[in-house]
Write a protein that holds these residues in place. Structure first.
Motif, PDB file in Angstrom:
ATOM      1  N   SER B   9       0.836  -1.204   0.000  1.00 22.99           N
ATOM      2  CA  SER B   9       0.000   0.000   0.000  1.00 22.99           C
ATOM      3  C   SER B   9       0.868   1.251   0.000  1.00 22.99           C
ATOM      4  CB  SER B   9      -0.925   0.011   1.218  1.00 22.99           C
ATOM      5  OG  SER B   9      -0.175   0.103   2.406  1.00 22.99           O
ATOM      6  N   ASP B  11       0.263   5.780   0.467  1.00 22.55           N
ATOM      7  CA  ASP B  11      -0.619   6.933   0.676  1.00 22.55           C
ATOM      8  C   ASP B  11      -0.023   8.140  -0.023  1.00 22.55           C
ATOM      9  OD1 ASP B  11      -1.565   6.186   4.139  1.00 22.55           O
ATOM     10  OD2 ASP B  11      -2.306   5.447   2.220  1.00 22.55           O
ATOM     11  N   THR B  83      -7.307   6.883  -6.469  1.00 23.03           N
ATOM     12  CA  THR B  83      -7.318   5.867  -5.418  1.00 23.03           C
ATOM     13  C   THR B  83      -7.795   4.548  -6.026  1.00 23.03           C
ATOM     14  OG1 THR B  83      -7.713   7.428  -3.616  1.00 23.03           O
ATOM     15  CG2 THR B  83      -8.426   5.150  -3.270  1.00 23.03           C
ATOM     16  N   VAL B  85      -6.219   0.079  -6.826  1.00 25.53           N
ATOM     17  CA  VAL B  85      -5.158  -0.907  -6.703  1.00 25.53           C
ATOM     18  C   VAL B  85      -4.420  -0.966  -8.042  1.00 25.53           C
ATOM     19  CG1 VAL B  85      -4.562  -3.316  -6.261  1.00 25.53           C
ATOM     20  CG2 VAL B  85      -6.443  -2.239  -5.011  1.00 25.53           C
ATOM     21  N   THR B 104      -0.625  -3.002  -5.531  1.00 14.95           N
ATOM     22  CA  THR B 104      -0.365  -1.916  -4.588  1.00 14.95           C
ATOM     23  C   THR B 104      -1.631  -1.095  -4.434  1.00 14.95           C
ATOM     24  OG1 THR B 104       1.973  -1.750  -5.196  1.00 14.95           O
ATOM     25  CG2 THR B 104       0.960   0.178  -4.143  1.00 14.95           C
ATOM     26  N   ARG B 105      -2.078  -0.987  -3.188  1.00 14.20           N
ATOM     27  CA  ARG B 105      -3.277  -0.197  -2.919  1.00 14.20           C
ATOM     28  C   ARG B 105      -2.855   1.246  -2.666  1.00 14.20           C
ATOM     29  NH1 ARG B 105      -8.264  -1.963  -1.807  1.00 14.20           N
ATOM     30  NH2 ARG B 105      -7.417  -4.076  -1.691  1.00 14.20           N
TER      31      ARG B 105
END
Lengths: 117, 110
Positions: B9, B11, B83, B85, B104-105
């Motif tokens: 993940s 951000d 946003t 994956v 990958t989120r």
């Protein structure tokens, strides 16, 4: 042109029942794939069809799962005696050339959400 | 089939550039590198594909070093709608199955 179409979009069935999921690939695409995606997980390969060759069934999780592709176009994924662990989104994809690589990426449908109660 | 490794993940904030790196140490000579994007309740969507050096399209850029053992997907000025994956795949032509890793989120914040 039309993309990959899957039906139904949602299916709720009782444990032990059989279900059929349909995929209409993009016209002219020789390769067709089925994947399974559980909630929050990645894609799990199930089966791959390429032209008139024998399908690659190595991803099918059990003998309750089968798939066919008629006339090199429409495909049906059948799950017999469904179990609760079969609940997932079943995705179909097609590509113009084998393998989905080179200059022939995969084109996906929006999947069938299967819920086994 | 070459195995790929991606961060689970990431951000980011709106307007930032996001780089997602994928490792594929055993990539074969005839393998291409392809990236897909998946939104909730949709199937994955092709973003970009490359073989070596740099590829750019209207959505993203793909950087591939000379040894091709990794690749980096670059998303310029991300927005909330990015946003999703992101999946990295490596493979070549021929009658083989395409396997997706965990992806990958990416979560873009306001």
């Amino acid at each position: 042109g039309a993309g990959v179409s899957q039906s139904p979009s949602n299916k709720v069935t009782e444990k032990g029942k059989d279900v059929e999921l349909r995929c209409d690939p993009i016209s002219g695409h020789t390769a067709l794939y089925w994947y399974r995606q559980s909630l929050g997980q990645g894609l799990e390969f199930l089966i791959y069809f390429q032209g008139n060759s024998a399908p690659d069934k190595s991803g099918l999780p059990s003998d309750r799962f089968s798939a066919e592709r008629t006339g090199g176009s429409v495909s049906t994924l059948t799950i017999q005696r469904t179990q609760q662990e079969d609940s997932a989104v079943y995705l179909c994809a097609s590509s113009l050339a084998p393998g989905g690589q080179g200059d022939s990426p995969l084109h996906f449908g929006n999947g069938t959400r299967l819920t086994v109660t | 089939l070459a195995k790929t490794t991606q961060p689970i993940s990431m951000d980011s904030y709106e307007g930032q550039e996001v780089n997602i790196t994928c490792s594929h140490n055993n990539i074969a000579t005839n393998d291409y590198i392809t990236w897909y994007q998946q939104f909730p309740s949709q199937g994955p969507r092709f973003i970009i594909q490359g073989y070596k050096t740099k590829v750019t399209n209207e959505v993203a850029s793909l950087f591939i070093p000379a040894d091709r053992k990794s690749s980096t997907l670059s998303l310029p000025r991300v927005s909330l709608s990015d946003t999703a994956v992101y999946y990295c795949l490596v493979g070549g032509r021929g009658g083989f199955k395409t396997i997706f890793g965990a992806g990958t989120r990416l979560f873009v914040k306001a």
